[in-house]
Enzyme design. Sequence first.
Site, PDB file in Angstrom:
ATOM      1  N   HIS A  63      59.574  93.667  -0.774  1.00 21.90           N
ATOM      2  CA  HIS A  63      60.930  94.034  -1.204  1.00 21.90           C
ATOM      3  C   HIS A  63      60.979  95.454  -1.801  1.00 21.90           C
ATOM      4  O   HIS A  63      61.726  96.308  -1.345  1.00 21.90           O
ATOM      5  CB  HIS A  63      61.433  93.045  -2.255  1.00 21.90           C
ATOM      6  CG  HIS A  63      61.501  91.625  -1.797  1.00 21.90           C
ATOM      7  ND1 HIS A  63      62.406  91.167  -0.872  1.00 21.90           N
ATOM      8  CD2 HIS A  63      60.754  90.544  -2.158  1.00 21.90           C
ATOM      9  CE1 HIS A  63      62.236  89.867  -0.682  1.00 21.90           C
ATOM     10  NE2 HIS A  63      61.259  89.458  -1.438  1.00 21.90           N
TER      11      HIS A  63
HETATM   12  O1  RIB Z   1      64.197  89.717  -5.094  1.00 18.58           O
HETATM   13  C1  RIB Z   1      63.080  90.579  -5.055  1.00 18.58           C
HETATM   14  C2  RIB Z   1      63.018  91.433  -6.271  1.00 18.58           C
HETATM   15  O2  RIB Z   1      62.850  90.622  -7.432  1.00 18.58           O
HETATM   16  C3  RIB Z   1      61.810  92.387  -6.282  1.00 18.58           C
HETATM   17  O3  RIB Z   1      62.155  93.533  -7.012  1.00 18.58           O
HETATM   18  C4  RIB Z   1      60.755  91.606  -7.016  1.00 18.58           C
HETATM   19  O4  RIB Z   1      59.796  92.442  -7.665  1.00 18.58           O
HETATM   20  C5  RIB Z   1      61.591  90.907  -8.052  1.00 18.58           C
HETATM   21  O5  RIB Z   1      61.796  91.827  -9.131  1.00 18.58           O
END
Ligand code: RIB
Length: 326
Positions: free
Chosen positions: A251
Amino acid sequence: MAIRLLIDTDPGIDDALALLLAFRSPECSVEAITTVAGNVGVERSTLNAFRILEAAKPSRAPVVGRGADKPLARSLVSAPHVHGDDGLGNLGELREADGSLRYPKPRLALSPLDGPGLILDTIDRFPAELVLVALGPLTNVALALQRDARRMALLRRVVIMGGAVGVPGNVTPAAEFNFYVDPEAAAQVLASGLPVELVPLDVTQSAILPRSVLEQRLAMCPDPLARFITDMTQRGFQFAEEIGEGGITLHDPVALGIALAPSLTHFESLHVAVECEGALTRGVSVADRRAIPVGRKAPATCRVARWLRTDAFLDLFLNRLCPASS
Ligand code: RIB
Ligand code: CA
């Protein structure tokens, strides 16, 4: 001219991989890091930022400011089941054969400014040039807006990993984790008029890093950082296997990659707002994609990344983190 970055983060395994990508990318300069409560509490996310700096050894270490220890209006929901109790796959517990800690606690050389204060101070240093990349709940960004929206308006870009526009959430059926943890902050940032580039689950969820691919690349990469990456990602791969995914979902590295190379995606200007009231819909990012004349809709609040050149991103990520030995 290097892209000057401030990275607001809640490390977090994927945050750590995003920070390593930034430190291994010559086209950017990480001027500051601000930590926030999210995946883990802010004491741990701050310690992790220094663990990552110690491993990456950037030629010029960024200033680090400790940020908010809880969301604007709610208690913290964290994610130790995904990232380990310490947020980095519990690598702080690992020991060498002689019993010594493999990763001793680093010295924390913190800025005297808190997270929101360091965001504003870094904007003063690089007005109209600084790119803020937000990889965690948006608490620090919202607090900086509350303190001085005029200075925040001097940000060149605000690249945010968060939200889920046309796909289900990942922490509830509807909401993405960063927006779920602090929906009030996300709502304030999206309504602020800042030049937001939203990188939602719609595009990040396609960037899966299989364990076998990472192991193969690290084996070719004669780099002390390789062991840190291996140690840190074990918990991430274990969680992925527990939920039946093919690897770690990158992500935050995707958001960082788009900050470096916007051509990895295509943006659509949309009115996006964040639900703060609902029991089932807390943190939902609601985009107005109705097929009606633009003049009949509220003005766009951000540009939303709509798809990802996934292969090109994964190549960039792996070539930067694990340059094949020449
Ligand atoms: O949904 C994914 C996000 O939430 C990413 O930034 C992960 O590190 C968590 O913070
Ligand atoms: Ca994160």
